[in-house]
Write a protein that holds these residues in place. Sequence first.
Motif, PDB file in Angstrom:
ATOM      1  N   LYS A 250       0.841  -1.198   0.000  1.00 36.32           N
ATOM      2  CA  LYS A 250       0.000   0.000   0.000  1.00 36.32           C
ATOM      3  C   LYS A 250       0.875   1.247   0.000  1.00 36.32           C
ATOM      4  CE  LYS A 250      -3.728  -0.323   2.554  1.00 36.32           C
ATOM      5  NZ  LYS A 250      -4.622  -0.493   3.717  1.00 36.32           N
ATOM      6  N   GLU A 251       0.228   2.393  -0.077  1.00 31.19           N
ATOM      7  CA  GLU A 251       0.950   3.665  -0.105  1.00 31.19           C
ATOM      8  C   GLU A 251       1.838   3.853   1.120  1.00 31.19           C
ATOM      9  OE1 GLU A 251      -2.846   4.362  -2.496  1.00 31.19           O
ATOM     10  OE2 GLU A 251      -2.321   3.306  -0.659  1.00 31.19           O
ATOM     11  N   ASP A 252       1.412   3.346   2.273  1.00 29.60           N
ATOM     12  CA  ASP A 252       2.168   3.576   3.507  1.00 29.60           C
ATOM     13  C   ASP A 252       3.064   2.414   3.916  1.00 29.60           C
ATOM     14  OD1 ASP A 252       0.085   1.859   4.242  1.00 29.60           O
ATOM     15  OD2 ASP A 252      -0.086   2.727   6.243  1.00 29.60           O
ATOM     16  N   GLY A 253       3.085   1.322   3.146  1.00 34.32           N
ATOM     17  CA  GLY A 253       3.978   0.229   3.499  1.00 34.32           C
ATOM     18  C   GLY A 253       3.518  -1.147   3.051  1.00 34.32           C
ATOM     19  N   PHE A 254       4.127  -2.156   3.665  1.00 32.28           N
ATOM     20  CA  PHE A 254       3.945  -3.552   3.298  1.00 32.28           C
ATOM     21  C   PHE A 254       3.275  -4.293   4.452  1.00 32.28           C
ATOM     22  CE2 PHE A 254       7.094  -1.764   0.681  1.00 32.28           C
ATOM     23  CZ  PHE A 254       7.249  -2.545  -0.445  1.00 32.28           C
ATOM     24  N   TYR A 255       2.176  -4.969   4.137  1.00 31.10           N
ATOM     25  CA  TYR A 255       1.380  -5.671   5.134  1.00 31.10           C
ATOM     26  C   TYR A 255       1.458  -7.167   4.879  1.00 31.10           C
ATOM     27  CZ  TYR A 255      -0.605  -1.135   6.294  1.00 31.10           C
ATOM     28  OH  TYR A 255      -0.776   0.164   6.687  1.00 31.10           O
ATOM     29  N   PHE A 256       1.424  -7.952   5.965  1.00 25.91           N
ATOM     30  CA  PHE A 256       1.492  -9.410   5.860  1.00 25.91           C
ATOM     31  C   PHE A 256       0.222 -10.032   6.431  1.00 25.91           C
ATOM     32  CE2 PHE A 256       2.396 -13.646   7.376  1.00 25.91           C
ATOM     33  CZ  PHE A 256       3.030 -14.201   6.288  1.00 25.91           C
ATOM     34  N   SER A 257      -0.192 -11.150   5.824  1.00 24.08           N
ATOM     35  CA  SER A 257      -1.346 -11.911   6.317  1.00 24.08           C
ATOM     36  C   SER A 257      -1.154 -13.379   5.963  1.00 24.08           C
ATOM     37  CB  SER A 257      -2.636 -11.400   5.675  1.00 24.08           C
ATOM     38  OG  SER A 257      -3.736 -12.219   6.023  1.00 24.08           O
ATOM     39  N   ASN A 258      -1.709 -14.255   6.783  1.00 24.77           N
ATOM     40  CA  ASN A 258      -1.712 -15.677   6.429  1.00 24.77           C
ATOM     41  C   ASN A 258      -3.122 -16.176   6.157  1.00 24.77           C
ATOM     42  OD1 ASN A 258      -2.855 -16.042   8.965  1.00 24.77           O
ATOM     43  ND2 ASN A 258      -1.005 -16.855   9.881  1.00 24.77           N
ATOM     44  N   ASP A 259      -4.094 -15.220   6.107  1.00 26.13           N
ATOM     45  CA  ASP A 259      -5.473 -15.627   5.827  1.00 26.13           C
ATOM     46  C   ASP A 259      -6.183 -14.696   4.840  1.00 26.13           C
ATOM     47  OD1 ASP A 259      -5.950 -13.349   7.335  1.00 26.13           O
ATOM     48  OD2 ASP A 259      -6.911 -14.412   8.997  1.00 26.13           O
ATOM     49  N   ASP A 260      -5.489 -13.699   4.332  1.00 26.39           N
ATOM     50  CA  ASP A 260      -6.037 -12.750   3.357  1.00 26.39           C
ATOM     51  C   ASP A 260      -7.155 -11.879   3.953  1.00 26.39           C
ATOM     52  OD1 ASP A 260      -5.863 -11.586   0.860  1.00 26.39           O
ATOM     53  OD2 ASP A 260      -7.194 -13.003  -0.120  1.00 26.39           O
ATOM     54  N   VAL A 261      -7.266 -11.860   5.284  1.00 35.57           N
ATOM     55  CA  VAL A 261      -8.292 -11.067   5.959  1.00 35.57           C
ATOM     56  C   VAL A 261      -7.651 -10.129   6.985  1.00 35.57           C
ATOM     57  CG1 VAL A 261     -10.318 -11.166   7.475  1.00 35.57           C
ATOM     58  CG2 VAL A 261     -10.052 -12.849   5.646  1.00 35.57           C
ATOM     59  N   ASN A 262      -6.848 -10.697   7.856  1.00 39.62           N
ATOM     60  CA  ASN A 262      -6.202  -9.946   8.928  1.00 39.62           C
ATOM     61  C   ASN A 262      -4.801  -9.543   8.493  1.00 39.62           C
ATOM     62  OD1 ASN A 262      -8.328 -10.358  10.982  1.00 39.62           O
ATOM     63  ND2 ASN A 262      -7.774 -12.491  10.672  1.00 39.62           N
ATOM     64  N   TRP A 263      -4.596  -8.240   8.314  1.00 39.03           N
ATOM     65  CA  TRP A 263      -3.327  -7.723   7.812  1.00 39.03           C
ATOM     66  C   TRP A 263      -2.594  -6.980   8.918  1.00 39.03           C
ATOM     67  CZ3 TRP A 263      -1.790  -9.184   3.072  1.00 39.03           C
ATOM     68  CH2 TRP A 263      -2.776  -9.681   2.203  1.00 39.03           C
ATOM     69  N   LYS A 264      -1.290  -7.185   8.973  1.00 36.70           N
ATOM     70  CA  LYS A 264      -0.446  -6.489   9.946  1.00 36.70           C
ATOM     71  C   LYS A 264       0.697  -5.816   9.192  1.00 36.70           C
ATOM     72  CE  LYS A 264       2.473  -7.099  13.927  1.00 36.70           C
ATOM     73  NZ  LYS A 264       3.698  -7.800  14.162  1.00 36.70           N
ATOM     74  N   LYS A 265       0.886  -4.541   9.456  1.00 35.20           N
ATOM     75  CA  LYS A 265       1.946  -3.810   8.780  1.00 35.20           C
ATOM     76  C   LYS A 265       3.300  -4.349   9.236  1.00 35.20           C
ATOM     77  CE  LYS A 265       3.524   0.806   7.617  1.00 35.20           C
ATOM     78  NZ  LYS A 265       3.309   2.247   7.832  1.00 35.20           N
ATOM     79  N   ASP A 266       4.106  -4.777   8.280  1.00 37.06           N
ATOM     80  CA  ASP A 266       5.432  -5.322   8.566  1.00 37.06           C
ATOM     81  C   ASP A 266       6.504  -4.229   8.508  1.00 37.06           C
ATOM     82  OD1 ASP A 266       5.551  -7.991   9.331  1.00 37.06           O
ATOM     83  OD2 ASP A 266       6.895  -8.502   7.685  1.00 37.06           O
ATOM     84  N   PHE A 267       6.420  -3.364   7.499  1.00 41.93           N
ATOM     85  CA  PHE A 267       7.399  -2.300   7.373  1.00 41.93           C
ATOM     86  C   PHE A 267       6.915  -1.247   6.386  1.00 41.93           C
ATOM     87  CE2 PHE A 267       8.632  -5.980   4.858  1.00 41.93           C
ATOM     88  CZ  PHE A 267       8.721  -5.469   3.588  1.00 41.93           C
ATOM     89  N   SER A 268       7.555  -0.076   6.445  1.00 41.08           N
ATOM     90  CA  SER A 268       7.226   1.037   5.559  1.00 41.08           C
ATOM     91  C   SER A 268       8.113   1.038   4.321  1.00 41.08           C
ATOM     92  CB  SER A 268       7.429   2.361   6.316  1.00 41.08           C
ATOM     93  OG  SER A 268       6.563   2.424   7.419  1.00 41.08           O
ATOM     94  N   TRP A 269       7.833   1.925   3.415  1.00 43.51           N
ATOM     95  CA  TRP A 269       8.633   2.055   2.200  1.00 43.51           C
ATOM     96  C   TRP A 269      10.052   2.523   2.530  1.00 43.51           C
ATOM     97  CZ3 TRP A 269       7.868   0.777  -2.831  1.00 43.51           C
ATOM     98  CH2 TRP A 269       6.593   0.383  -3.197  1.00 43.51           C
ATOM     99  N   TYR A 270      10.184   3.374   3.536  1.00 38.35           N
ATOM    100  CA  TYR A 270      11.507   3.933   3.852  1.00 38.35           C
ATOM    101  C   TYR A 270      11.948   3.528   5.228  1.00 38.35           C
ATOM    102  CZ  TYR A 270      10.549   6.821  -0.193  1.00 38.35           C
ATOM    103  OH  TYR A 270      10.251   7.256  -1.458  1.00 38.35           O
TER     104      TYR A 270
END
Length: 144
Positions: A124-144
């Motif tokens: 996304k615009e603000d960073g990279f999100y991870f999920s193992n179910d395609d529903v619950n997303w957690k931001k892992d890190f930003s672009w910078y």
Amino acid sequence: MQIRISLLLTLSLAIALFVVFTLISQPQHLNGMEYEVRVVNGFTDNSSLPLVIWCTSKDGDMGGRALQEHDDFSWVVRTNFWGSSTHFFCTMKWDQKRKSFDAFKVPRDSYRCGLLRKCYWLVKEDGFYFSNDDVNWKKDFSWY
């Protein structure tokens, strides 16, 4: 002495039965495990400027893709019998932003991808999100 030998044989038999049961009930362990890795363009409005992704591993270059809004790039990772596999590394580019990251790495992802072995990334615009179910997303890190 005879009790010690009997105990040792019983323990050996229990271990052997456990190994056989594990291999019968989960035959995928014989050939390793499969993980689904998917990277999704989660930008809200980038119809004129795609998200460019380029992924590689030590086994080879998977090439690049230009992902429009909600497009995805996915592949299957197979670990070997020992639970290791190739490390997948991707570089993302959008407008002036560029970020490289580990898309799949066994020590990190073998547990967090869950029982179904799904490893999803939403960019996304603000960073990279991870999920193992395609529903619950957690931001892992930003672009910078």
